[in-house]
Design an enzyme around this catalytic site. Structure first.
Site, PDB file in Angstrom:
ATOM      1  N   ASP A  72      38.480 -35.895   9.156  1.00  0.00           N
ATOM      2  CA  ASP A  72      39.673 -36.117   8.337  1.00  0.00           C
ATOM      3  C   ASP A  72      39.734 -35.066   7.241  1.00  0.00           C
ATOM      4  OD1 ASP A  72      37.812 -36.864   6.455  1.00  0.00           O
ATOM      5  OD2 ASP A  72      38.387 -38.968   6.357  1.00  0.00           O
ATOM      6  N   SER A 102      30.540 -40.733   0.323  1.00  0.00           N
ATOM      7  CA  SER A 102      31.068 -41.114   1.631  1.00  0.00           C
ATOM      8  C   SER A 102      30.349 -40.447   2.789  1.00  0.00           C
ATOM      9  CB  SER A 102      32.552 -40.771   1.707  1.00  0.00           C
ATOM     10  OG  SER A 102      32.737 -39.391   1.451  1.00  0.00           O
ATOM     11  N   HIS A 148      35.899 -35.215   5.695  1.00  0.00           N
ATOM     12  CA  HIS A 148      34.619 -35.559   6.309  1.00  0.00           C
ATOM     13  C   HIS A 148      34.402 -34.966   7.688  1.00  0.00           C
ATOM     14  CE1 HIS A 148      35.738 -38.875   3.495  1.00  0.00           C
ATOM     15  NE2 HIS A 148      34.539 -38.553   3.041  1.00  0.00           N
TER      16      HIS A 148
END
Ligand SMILES: *[C@@H]1O[C@H](CO)[C@@H](O)[C@H](O)[C@H]1NC(C)=O
Ligand SMILES: *[C@@H]1O[C@H](CO)[C@@H](O)[C@H](O)[C@H]1NC(C)=O
Ligand SMILES: *[C@@H]1O[C@H](CO)[C@@H](O)[C@H](O)[C@H]1NC(C)=O
Length: 358
Positions: A323, A44, A326
């Protein structure tokens, strides 16, 4: 293509220099046809939307993700705006024939082990991403011929950012088969050896310039802090030690591979160093909050992930973390600047700007 023009192209491709792309889009587009490309592999931290095509919970397809992106809409990136590697290359699953400037194969939740990411649902493991790269190479050969493809791939930059999910979302989970199978040392060695095999495969496909991101200090990410406690407690440091040990082993493996793979340029991108520097010297970067996320709930904003309608901070640029896992877009932009033009502490043995001129 001359060295200078190639530099301009690559500089357009990497994020720092996104500004360049915003202002000089036509240059980027026209130059990209000629000479080199960017191929991205990983999780991600570099997924620009591939997971939007998969059946998985690891998706960032709703606000406030993307809130500060150019379009102010969610794109599948796991942050408020742009990632470090952004965004002249289309995602593999939506690229179609548009492959000459490179392709992004990354898939959120994935890792080096095939099983990493299964807790979220569908994902594309590193080994599968490398197989996709082989497919793209075959398609390039069909279009451009063998020689042009081999020049293109030798001049292209490949960026790999993966592996933390193998720890945080696999090995260290409460009931992990891998935890039962491997000691932490064996696990680290196993990860490095699979990664090395994949680097060798990419080399065999004709890639020469391969940048590998180190682990970040993942003991400091909000979800991990929720799980294992703050700095004062042991959790914080013990996970960072995993990251440091992995990074040291990766660094050594790259020394070995440089000898084994003649003509290769293997770059160690020290993300750990950059993020740790931001966390220790936040004022220098205009950052105020180093321990809590902008979007999420809990003591560190990492107990409940970033979801629609939860509280979210107003200025993400003041946070290291967007978050529960990340970085914010502003953190990514510092990382990008540092590996683009930073010192050997950030990018070893040369930075990406130098790599692009070779
Ligand atoms: C992981 O998946 C790849 C195919 O993408 C396969 O070739 C490889 O054998 C698998 N590895 C393991 C350990 O199952
Ligand atoms: C974490 O611990 C430090 C001291 O070790 C303290 O200053 C900080 O406020 C704590 N953070 C949270 C979110 O509890
Ligand atoms: C957000 O924070 C950054 C970094 O501290 C600051 O430079 C910027 O002016 C802030 N933006 C707003 C709209 O307050």
């Amino acid at each position: 293509m001359t060295k200078l023009r190639r530099t301009v192209l690559i500089s357009c491709i990497l994020d720092v220099i996104l500004i360049c792309c915003i202002f000089f889009k036509s240059i980027c587009a026209s130059q990209a046809k000629a000479g080199s490309a960017l191929f991205v592999f990983g999780d991600s931290t570099v997924d620009c939307g591939n997971n939007n095509q998969l059946f998985t919970m690891a998706r960032a397809t709703f606000l406030p993700f993307g809130r500060d992106f150019d379009t102010h809409t969610p794109t599948g990136r796991f942050t408020n705006g742009r990632l470090s590697i952004d965004f002249l290359v289309p995602g593999y699953l939506t690229a179609g024939d548009n492959i000459l400037q490179g392709v992004n194969f990354a898939s959120a939740g994935s890792g080096i082990f095939n099983s990493t990411g299964s807790i979220f649902g569908q994902h594309i493991p590193l080994q599968e991403q490398v197989r996709y790269f082989g497919n793209v190479r075959n398609r390039l050969i069909a279009r451009l011929g063998k020689e042009a493809t081999s020049n293109l791939l030798a001049n292209s930059i490949l960026y790999i950012s993966t592996g933390s999910n193998d720890y945080v979302n696999n090995y260290l989970l409460p009931i992990s088969p891998l935890y039962l199978e491997y000691t932490s040392d064996e696990f680290k060695e196993k990860l490095i050896s699979i990664l090395a095999q994949q680097i060798e495969l990419l080399y065999d496909f004709g890639a020469r310039k391969i940048v590998i991101a180190s682990f970040s200090p993942f003991g400091t990410v909000p979800s991990v802090m929720e799980r294992y406690g703050n700095e004062s407690e042991k959790g914080f440091s013990f996970l960072n030690v995993f990251a440091q040990e992995y990074n040291a082993a990766l660094f050594l493996k790259l020394l070995e591979l440089r000898v084994k793979l003649p003509g290769s340029y293997l770059i160690y991108n020290n993300v750990y160093n950059t993020i740790q520097d931001i966390i220790l010297n936040p004022q220098q970067y205009g950052i105020v909050h180093t321990q809590t996320s902008c979007c999420g709930m809990g003591r560190f904003g990492g107990a409940i992930p970033c979801l629609p309608k939860l509280p979210v901070c107003s200025n993400a640029s003041q946070y290291v973390f967007w978050d529960e896992f990340h970085p914010t877009s502003s953190t990514y932009s510092i990382i990008a600047q540092r590996f683009w033009s930073g010192s050997i502490a950030d990018s070893f043995p040369i930075n990406i700007q130098e790599l692009a001129t070779l």
